[in-house]
Design an enzyme around this catalytic site. Structure first.
Site, PDB file in Angstrom:
ATOM      1  N   GLY A   1       0.838  -1.208   0.000  1.00  0.00           N
ATOM      2  CA  GLY A   1       0.000   0.000   0.000  1.00  0.00           C
ATOM      3  C   GLY A   1       0.870   1.254   0.000  1.00  0.00           C
ATOM      4  O   GLY A   1       0.607   2.213  -0.744  1.00  0.00           O
ATOM      5  N   HIS A   2       1.920   1.235   0.833  1.00  0.00           N
ATOM      6  CA  HIS A   2       2.832   2.395   0.850  1.00  0.00           C
ATOM      7  C   HIS A   2       3.541   2.535  -0.498  1.00  0.00           C
ATOM      8  O   HIS A   2       3.725   3.649  -1.000  1.00  0.00           O
ATOM      9  CB  HIS A   2       3.894   2.226   1.942  1.00  0.00           C
ATOM     10  CG  HIS A   2       3.359   2.245   3.342  1.00  0.00           C
ATOM     11  ND1 HIS A   2       3.400   1.151   4.178  1.00  0.00           N
ATOM     12  CD2 HIS A   2       2.772   3.241   4.053  1.00  0.00           C
ATOM     13  CE1 HIS A   2       2.880   1.475   5.347  1.00  0.00           C
ATOM     14  NE2 HIS A   2       2.486   2.726   5.300  1.00  0.00           N
TER      15      HIS A   2
ATOM     16  N   GLU B   1      -6.398   6.345   1.509  1.00  0.00           N
ATOM     17  CA  GLU B   1      -7.751   6.556   2.041  1.00  0.00           C
ATOM     18  C   GLU B   1      -8.080   5.598   3.178  1.00  0.00           C
ATOM     19  O   GLU B   1      -9.141   5.693   3.773  1.00  0.00           O
ATOM     20  CB  GLU B   1      -8.792   6.388   0.922  1.00  0.00           C
ATOM     21  CG  GLU B   1      -8.859   7.567  -0.011  1.00  0.00           C
ATOM     22  CD  GLU B   1      -9.981   7.440  -1.026  1.00  0.00           C
ATOM     23  OE1 GLU B   1     -10.625   6.372  -1.105  1.00  0.00           O
ATOM     24  OE2 GLU B   1     -10.192   8.415  -1.774  1.00  0.00           O
ATOM     25  N   LYS B   2      -7.201   4.657   3.450  1.00  0.00           N
ATOM     26  CA  LYS B   2      -7.507   3.723   4.542  1.00  0.00           C
ATOM     27  C   LYS B   2      -7.731   4.493   5.833  1.00  0.00           C
ATOM     28  O   LYS B   2      -8.646   4.222   6.591  1.00  0.00           O
ATOM     29  CB  LYS B   2      -6.390   2.696   4.724  1.00  0.00           C
ATOM     30  CG  LYS B   2      -6.874   1.477   5.462  1.00  0.00           C
ATOM     31  CD  LYS B   2      -5.815   0.824   6.281  1.00  0.00           C
ATOM     32  CE  LYS B   2      -5.763   1.451   7.620  1.00  0.00           C
ATOM     33  NZ  LYS B   2      -4.659   1.172   8.447  1.00  0.00           N
ATOM     34  N   ASP B   3      -6.867   5.489   6.065  1.00  0.00           N
ATOM     35  CA  ASP B   3      -7.043   6.381   7.220  1.00  0.00           C
ATOM     36  C   ASP B   3      -7.861   7.576   6.727  1.00  0.00           C
ATOM     37  O   ASP B   3      -7.337   8.678   6.555  1.00  0.00           O
ATOM     38  CB  ASP B   3      -5.687   6.814   7.753  1.00  0.00           C
ATOM     39  CG  ASP B   3      -4.878   5.637   8.254  1.00  0.00           C
ATOM     40  OD1 ASP B   3      -5.034   5.278   9.427  1.00  0.00           O
ATOM     41  OD2 ASP B   3      -4.117   5.053   7.460  1.00  0.00           O
TER      42      ASP B   3
ATOM     43  N   ARG C   1      -0.244  -2.571  10.955  1.00  0.00           N
ATOM     44  CA  ARG C   1      -0.688  -3.254  12.177  1.00  0.00           C
ATOM     45  C   ARG C   1      -1.241  -4.645  11.895  1.00  0.00           C
ATOM     46  O   ARG C   1      -1.468  -5.417  12.839  1.00  0.00           O
ATOM     47  CB  ARG C   1      -1.716  -2.402  12.920  1.00  0.00           C
ATOM     48  CG  ARG C   1      -1.100  -1.178  13.599  1.00  0.00           C
ATOM     49  CD  ARG C   1      -2.096  -0.491  14.534  1.00  0.00           C
ATOM     50  NE  ARG C   1      -1.472   0.507  15.385  1.00  0.00           N
ATOM     51  CZ  ARG C   1      -1.467   1.833  15.156  1.00  0.00           C
ATOM     52  NH1 ARG C   1      -2.050   2.312  14.076  1.00  0.00           N
ATOM     53  NH2 ARG C   1      -0.889   2.668  15.991  1.00  0.00           N
TER      54      ARG C   1
HETATM   55  O1  PAF Z   1      -0.769   7.338   8.590  1.00  0.00           O
HETATM   56  C1  PAF Z   1       0.343   7.347   9.153  1.00  0.00           C
HETATM   57  O2  PAF Z   1       1.179   6.481   8.945  1.00  0.00           O
HETATM   58  C2  PAF Z   1       0.641   8.457  10.161  1.00  0.00           C
HETATM   59  O3  PAF Z   1      -0.485   8.839  10.854  1.00  0.00           O
HETATM   60  C3  PAF Z   1       1.346   9.659   9.514  1.00  0.00           C
HETATM   61  C4  PAF Z   1       0.445  10.347   8.499  1.00  0.00           C
HETATM   62  C5  PAF Z   1       2.641   9.234   8.852  1.00  0.00           C
HETATM   63  C6  PAF Z   1       1.686  10.710  10.590  1.00  0.00           C
HETATM   64  O4  PAF Z   1       2.552  10.188  11.548  1.00  0.00           O
END
Ligand code: PAF
Length: 288
Positions: free
Chosen positions: A48-49, A160-162, A199
């Site tokens: 995803g990253h 968009e997951k977060d 996680r």
């Molecule tokens: O989504 C994340 O990994 C963190 O909340 C972020 C945006 C890097 C801020 O520490």
């Protein structure tokens, strides 16, 4: 014959640990007329990253991925100490996609002695996550504001997951006139639908099987709401399904996608279904 200078190679990205080094690097890019995109992360990278890095490469000539497990977004009882850290593995993954640089400051470099300024998001930052993690968005907004200012990137790429985090960051950039464009990207999922997350490594093999349900139930809620089922009936049933499978739900809500205000049937604003639930010691979030 014109000679072109390759800017992306599969070489390891340059890892910078001090703000002075980062500023020198990005000033050089700007002098050369090169734009840059920041991919803010806490490391423990997954596909995803890497997808976010690829999007960054589409928007800008240079990409910098920050790897910083940000203490200010964790409450004392949360998983800061055990949050997965694997910088060597992360750098190897970033090399495989041709990321140019990694910004990996220490906690002391990020928060210098005496640092006392915090950003307190309201608006999209109220409710949902904040009801359960009141410290969270203050830490996220503060570190993101610092990352934007440190990197002076033209773009920042968020998944968009977060989803609520993305809304909070967008609002902060708007409200504070920060000179950066926020790009949101759809969630990258495992083959069975589970949203990729650092996680997920906490999940036991048995919980990993069960975890997929969190995505299934919100997809069902979205379908039911679209078909006219009442919000309460759809969300109560979904919460009961999760509970029967062993989840402990923090929230499962249908909100306006843009403002995160409660969504009402018939509204012209598109809805977003958001969930956060515990499975054993792992807190999962997702949205559709
Ligand atoms: O989504 C994340 O990994 C963190 O909340 C972020 C945006 C890097 C801020 O520490």
């Amino acid at each position: 014959m014109t000679k072109s200078t390759p800017v992306r190679t599969e070489a390891a990205p340059l890892v910078v640990r001090t703000l002075a080094e980062l500023r020198t690097l990005t000033a050089g890019w700007r002098r050369a007329g090169e734009t840059s995109a920041l991919i803010p992360t806490m490391g423990a990278l997954h596909q995803g990253h890497l997808a976010l890095v690829r999007v960054g490469q589409k928007h800008a000539r240079r990409t910098v991925t920050s790897i910083f497990v940000n203490p200010t977004q964790f409450a004392p009882h949360e998983d800061f100490a055990r949050y997965p850290r694997d910088e060597a593995g992360d750098v190897a993954l970033l090399a495989s996609v041709g990321c140019d640089a990694v910004w990996a400051p220490s906690v002391e470099e990020m928060y210098r002695p005496g640092a006392a300024t915090r950003i307190i998001p309201k608006g999209a930052g109220l409710g949902l996550e904040t009801d359960f993690r009141p410290h969270f968005f203050e830490g996220v907004a503060t570190v993101c504001c610092k990352l934007f200012s440190q990197s002076e990137a033209n773009f920042a790429i968020f998944g968009e997951k977060d989803y609520q985090q993305l809304c909070v960051v967008r609002q902060m950039v708007r409200d504070l006139d920060l000179p950066i464009e926020i790009v949101g990207m759809p969630t990258v999922r495992e083959a069975d639908g589970l949203a990729m997350s650092s996680r997920n490594r906490y999940l036991t093999p048995a919980d990993r099987q069960t975890a997929v349900l969190i995505h299934k139930v919100i997809v069902e809620v979205a379908a039911k709401v679209k078909a006219g089922t009442s919000l309460d009936a759809a969300t109560d049933e979904a919460t009961a399904t999760l509970a029967a499978a062993g989840f402990n739900t923090d929230y499962l809500a249908v909100r306006e996608a843009q403002t995160l205000h409660p969504w009402q049937p018939g509204s012209s604003n598109p809805p977003r279904v958001l969930v956060a639930a515990w499975l054993g010691k792992t807190r999962l979030i997702d949205n559709v």
